[in-house]
Design an enzyme around this catalytic site. Structure first.
Site, short mmCIF file in Angstrom:
data_model
loop_
_atom_site.label_atom_id
_atom_site.label_comp_id
_atom_site.label_asym_id
_atom_site.label_seq_id
_atom_site.Cartn_x
_atom_site.Cartn_y
_atom_site.Cartn_z
N SER A 48 12.93 9.87 -0.93
CA SER A 48 12.43 8.52 -1.20
C SER A 48 12.06 7.73 0.05
O SER A 48 11.35 6.73 -0.05
CB SER A 48 13.45 7.73 -2.02
OG SER A 48 14.60 7.46 -1.25
N HIS A 87 17.28 2.75 1.74
CA HIS A 87 15.97 2.17 1.45
C HIS A 87 15.68 1.00 2.38
O HIS A 87 16.58 0.49 3.05
CB HIS A 87 15.89 1.71 -0.01
CG HIS A 87 15.65 2.84 -0.96
ND1 HIS A 87 15.69 2.66 -2.32
CD2 HIS A 87 15.37 4.15 -0.76
CE1 HIS A 87 15.44 3.82 -2.92
NE2 HIS A 87 15.26 4.73 -2.00
N ASP A 113 13.40 -1.29 -6.19
CA ASP A 113 14.64 -0.72 -6.73
C ASP A 113 15.26 -1.50 -7.89
O ASP A 113 16.35 -1.17 -8.32
CB ASP A 113 15.68 -0.60 -5.61
CG ASP A 113 15.31 0.45 -4.59
OD1 ASP A 113 14.43 1.28 -4.88
OD2 ASP A 113 15.90 0.45 -3.49
#
Length: 176
Positions: A48, A87, A113
């Site tokens: 990701s 992230h 998210d």
């Protein structure tokens, strides 16, 4: 083979292995204190964050008292979940009381998210600072693949531990 090992040599080898383990734990705890973080090193488990980080990269975290900024890469845990997520901070939300919340997104992901937060905690829209394990300050490419392989294939973990144990036991190193 084991019959030839003198008791004193065997004891020395066992103590040597314990010393290695104790040294590794001391370095981990030392890094935890130095970087204000209970887990100063994490492994990237997914794609990701490509291209910034690849699966298997080792990340170095710190939790210094510095305000978060859009663009920071943070590692956080969603309440009730064990696996940390790496992230980037996409947006900051300042509350009336001066506290901030964050919205995050993986670089490779198409959407933020919020869906991820909501999957585990209904109604959660933001990440709070107390959810953050640390900010990424460095990385070591691919060094975490060992951890991923060991976790994905338990037989590898067993074989590795058996090999290391036998190597330590039958090592003819300088004995006392």
């Amino acid at each position: 083979m084991l019959g030839r090992v003198k008791p004193r040599q065997l004891l020395f080898q066992i103590l040597q292995v314990l010393l290695y383990v104790a040294s590794a734990l001391a370095m981990w705890k030392g890094a935890s204190v130095l970087f204000y973080n209970e887990s100063p090193i994490v492994v990237v488990l997914s794609e990701s964050m490509t291209p910034a980080f690849e699966r298997g990269d080792l990340l170095f975290l710190a939790h210094f008292d510095i305000p978060y900024q859009v663009g920071d890469i943070v590692v956080y845990k969603i309440k009730g979940q064990q696996i940390p997520i790496v992230h980037r901070v996409l947006e900051l939300h300042e509350h009336n009381d001066g506290n901030i919340s964050m919205l995050t997104k993986g670089d490779y992901n198409q959407v933020d998210d919020r869906g991820l937060y909501h999957t585990y905690n209904r109604g959660q829209q933001w990440i709070e600072p107390e959810d953050v394990m640390g900010r990424v300050y460095g990385h070591f490419p691919w060094m975490g693949m060992i951890t991923i392989i060991i976790n994905d294939y338990p037989q590898v973990k067993t074989a590795l531990l058996l090999f290391l144990g036998l190597t330590a036991l039958f090592n003819k190193g300088d004995a006392v």
